[in-house]
Design an enzyme around this catalytic site. Sequence first.
Site, PDB file in Angstrom:
ATOM      1  N   PHE A 189      -7.363  19.777 -24.439  1.00 37.34           N
ATOM      2  CA  PHE A 189      -8.019  18.483 -24.618  1.00 37.34           C
ATOM      3  C   PHE A 189      -9.386  18.506 -23.921  1.00 37.34           C
ATOM      4  O   PHE A 189      -9.604  19.282 -22.994  1.00 37.34           O
ATOM      5  CB  PHE A 189      -7.130  17.385 -24.023  1.00 37.34           C
ATOM      6  CG  PHE A 189      -7.670  16.014 -24.245  1.00 37.34           C
ATOM      7  CD1 PHE A 189      -7.747  15.488 -25.524  1.00 37.34           C
ATOM      8  CD2 PHE A 189      -8.119  15.242 -23.179  1.00 37.34           C
ATOM      9  CE1 PHE A 189      -8.259  14.210 -25.735  1.00 37.34           C
ATOM     10  CE2 PHE A 189      -8.621  13.961 -23.384  1.00 37.34           C
ATOM     11  CZ  PHE A 189      -8.694  13.454 -24.669  1.00 37.34           C
ATOM     12  N   ASP A 190     -10.320  17.648 -24.361  1.00 38.98           N
ATOM     13  CA  ASP A 190     -11.695  17.749 -23.845  1.00 38.98           C
ATOM     14  C   ASP A 190     -11.818  17.559 -22.332  1.00 38.98           C
ATOM     15  O   ASP A 190     -12.542  18.292 -21.677  1.00 38.98           O
ATOM     16  CB  ASP A 190     -12.677  16.846 -24.625  1.00 38.98           C
ATOM     17  CG  ASP A 190     -12.293  15.379 -24.625  1.00 38.98           C
ATOM     18  OD1 ASP A 190     -11.173  15.068 -24.171  1.00 38.98           O
ATOM     19  OD2 ASP A 190     -13.096  14.553 -25.070  1.00 38.98           O
ATOM     20  N   ALA A 210       0.514  13.862 -22.579  1.00 39.73           N
ATOM     21  CA  ALA A 210       0.137  12.517 -23.013  1.00 39.73           C
ATOM     22  C   ALA A 210       1.032  11.981 -24.132  1.00 39.73           C
ATOM     23  O   ALA A 210       1.410  10.825 -24.128  1.00 39.73           O
ATOM     24  CB  ALA A 210      -1.319  12.509 -23.456  1.00 39.73           C
ATOM     25  N   ASP A 262       0.479  19.364 -20.594  1.00 44.13           N
ATOM     26  CA  ASP A 262      -0.391  18.199 -20.691  1.00 44.13           C
ATOM     27  C   ASP A 262       0.358  17.239 -21.621  1.00 44.13           C
ATOM     28  O   ASP A 262       0.434  17.453 -22.825  1.00 44.13           O
ATOM     29  CB  ASP A 262      -1.752  18.633 -21.267  1.00 44.13           C
ATOM     30  CG  ASP A 262      -2.716  17.468 -21.399  1.00 44.13           C
ATOM     31  OD1 ASP A 262      -2.318  16.324 -21.106  1.00 44.13           O
ATOM     32  OD2 ASP A 262      -3.866  17.706 -21.804  1.00 44.13           O
ATOM     33  N   TYR A 299       0.835  -1.201   0.000  1.00 43.66           N
ATOM     34  CA  TYR A 299       0.000   0.000   0.000  1.00 43.66           C
ATOM     35  C   TYR A 299       0.874   1.258   0.000  1.00 43.66           C
ATOM     36  O   TYR A 299       0.626   2.199  -0.747  1.00 43.66           O
ATOM     37  CB  TYR A 299      -0.910  -0.004   1.229  1.00 43.66           C
ATOM     38  CG  TYR A 299      -1.962   1.085   1.219  1.00 43.66           C
ATOM     39  CD1 TYR A 299      -3.255   0.824   0.765  1.00 43.66           C
ATOM     40  CD2 TYR A 299      -1.662   2.374   1.657  1.00 43.66           C
ATOM     41  CE1 TYR A 299      -4.217   1.817   0.738  1.00 43.66           C
ATOM     42  CE2 TYR A 299      -2.621   3.373   1.635  1.00 43.66           C
ATOM     43  CZ  TYR A 299      -3.888   3.097   1.180  1.00 43.66           C
ATOM     44  OH  TYR A 299      -4.837   4.084   1.151  1.00 43.66           O
ATOM     45  N   LYS A 325      -1.164   6.838 -23.270  1.00 45.21           N
ATOM     46  CA  LYS A 325      -0.652   7.157 -24.598  1.00 45.21           C
ATOM     47  C   LYS A 325       0.839   6.824 -24.646  1.00 45.21           C
ATOM     48  O   LYS A 325       1.189   5.673 -24.821  1.00 45.21           O
ATOM     49  CB  LYS A 325      -0.917   8.628 -24.954  1.00 45.21           C
ATOM     50  CG  LYS A 325      -2.359   8.980 -25.276  1.00 45.21           C
ATOM     51  CD  LYS A 325      -3.302   8.874 -24.122  1.00 45.21           C
ATOM     52  CE  LYS A 325      -4.663   9.416 -24.381  1.00 45.21           C
ATOM     53  NZ  LYS A 325      -5.013  10.530 -23.538  1.00 45.21           N
ATOM     54  N   HIS A 345     -20.278  13.822 -25.809  1.00 44.50           N
ATOM     55  CA  HIS A 345     -20.008  12.891 -26.910  1.00 44.50           C
ATOM     56  C   HIS A 345     -19.886  11.442 -26.470  1.00 44.50           C
ATOM     57  O   HIS A 345     -20.122  10.539 -27.255  1.00 44.50           O
ATOM     58  CB  HIS A 345     -18.754  13.320 -27.680  1.00 44.50           C
ATOM     59  CG  HIS A 345     -17.528  13.476 -26.829  1.00 44.50           C
ATOM     60  ND1 HIS A 345     -17.360  14.523 -25.966  1.00 44.50           N
ATOM     61  CD2 HIS A 345     -16.424  12.697 -26.703  1.00 44.50           C
ATOM     62  CE1 HIS A 345     -16.191  14.391 -25.347  1.00 44.50           C
ATOM     63  NE2 HIS A 345     -15.609  13.291 -25.778  1.00 44.50           N
TER      64      HIS A 345
HETATM   65  C1  LIG Z   1      -6.023  11.325 -23.040  1.00 41.01           C
HETATM   66  C2  LIG Z   1      -5.690  12.697 -22.732  1.00 41.01           C
HETATM   67  C3  LIG Z   1      -6.038  13.280 -21.508  1.00 41.01           C
HETATM   68  C4  LIG Z   1      -6.869  12.566 -20.471  1.00 41.01           C
HETATM   69  O1  LIG Z   1      -6.288  11.395 -20.048  1.00 41.01           O
HETATM   70  P1  LIG Z   1      -7.122  10.097 -19.629  1.00 41.01           P
HETATM   71  O2  LIG Z   1      -6.067   9.120 -19.287  1.00 41.01           O
HETATM   72  O3  LIG Z   1      -7.959   9.689 -20.788  1.00 41.01           O
HETATM   73  O4  LIG Z   1      -7.957  10.468 -18.461  1.00 41.01           O
HETATM   74  C5  LIG Z   1      -5.650  14.577 -21.287  1.00 41.01           C
HETATM   75  N1  LIG Z   1      -4.983  15.277 -22.218  1.00 41.01           N
HETATM   76  C6  LIG Z   1      -4.624  14.745 -23.400  1.00 41.01           C
HETATM   77  C7  LIG Z   1      -3.877  15.555 -24.393  1.00 41.01           C
HETATM   78  C8  LIG Z   1      -4.983  13.457 -23.705  1.00 41.01           C
HETATM   79  O5  LIG Z   1      -4.667  12.941 -24.899  1.00 41.01           O
END
Ligand SMILES: *Cc1c(COP(=O)(O)O)cnc(C)c1O
Length: 459
Positions: free
Chosen positions: A124-125, A217, A215, A72, A258, A450
Amino acid sequence: MELPFAEPYKIKMVEPIRRTTREERQQWIKDAGFNLFNLRSEQVYIDLLTDSGTGAMSDRQWSEIMLGDESYAGSASYYKLKSAVKEIFGFDHFLPTHQGRGAENVLFSVLVKPGDLVPGNSHFDTTKGHIEFRQATAIDCTIDEAFDCTANHPFKGNVDLEKLDKILKINPKERIPFIIVTLTCNSSGGQPVSLENLKGVSALARKYGIPLIYDSARFAENAYFIKSREKGQANKTIREIVAEMFSYADGMTMSSKKDGIVNIGGLIGMRSVELYQQASVYNIMFEGFVTYGGQAGRDMAALARGLYEATEFDYLESRVKQVAYLGQKLTDYGIQVQQPYGGHAIFIDANKFLPHIPKEEFRAQTLAVELYIEGGVRGVEIGAIMADRDPVTRENRFPALELVRLAIPRRVYTFNHMDYIAASLANVFHRREEIIKGFAIEYEAPILRHFTVKLKRAE
Ligand SMILES: *Cc1c(COP(=O)(O)O)cnc(C)c1O
């Protein structure tokens, strides 16, 4: 003769997938409310819905799964990940989270308050969702070239420094908790940000005393583009480029689904110990204790390994070239796709493909449904449905671009699959004049609609 390029891996295990009939697909997509998120995966032959969490782990990553330490607190797997985060990104402090949006939720809980402005490049969304959920506003400062599908700019993810400067100049510092730069820029087409631009954003951030967050990813794909496209970068290694990119940032959120090449997970990286302490409170509340944050030990261990594999040049070259191969096939068929080809996906311009469908009937969604019916290929709409309603006026927002994204999972499909996808789209392209109706919304959720929207054929 010059040797052709081939994948730097061989296949050790396979997962069967099944072709289906057009009649089956017509029924299934209708039952799914014409929302591709509502299909069962067995109903899909080639799944390009997302490159998120869909990559194939290596034998080394699977062996890390067996080595995972499920303690843990203070798990050895946590320390493996902590040292990978330090070595690759240079951050002394980090928190694991269950995925990218968990990282956003934790970090934004500390930093974002009602009335705030968060400038960035086509957020990003989920990022935008987490900003708007806190009654703050995301301000898009992407360069104008990003919105012209045919403009061949090498770094369409770049921030327009003049737009950003203006926002920073006219608003009080207290209203801008941070600047967020998305690497690569997903919403505008998997397009990279140049090192020079990151340096410029960082200089503005420092001038106005505002933190800079990435951000992250697809940070590794972004670094590959810097190496292959930016002047003076060709001789640097991917890791050297990544180190320089992150040297300009104060923190990062990352969806490790990603470029972590794992199926689940996320993280926050930070320089400031105060921020780490504040974020830890929310991490414990929303994600889990600071040494696991919603991940199993084995997941953190596989992620640590994945971060090293994702920053190897040969892997990145094969990845990006497979995506470009699909893009070139579509271009050769006369289909308009975003140029230059993105890092993780090809984006089809639905405004050019189906110009005769009214935009109120969701062109990109219409095209995505037709592609599924044609070949069992599942892409995703990045257009008016995803753009959602204006949080204040509740009017539909119609973005400049109506795109269908074909996201390619990492190390999963072969070049034959790319040929099949391209042929399916070419068939839809040939019968595009016969597609005369789009869709109307039957049900939608108040935010991130969506994912769960239900549609019916337009009258
Ligand atoms: C996928 C993604 C996120 C969100 O991540 P999740 O793992 O799906 O919660 C944030 N920003 C970007 C650019 C992404 O591609």
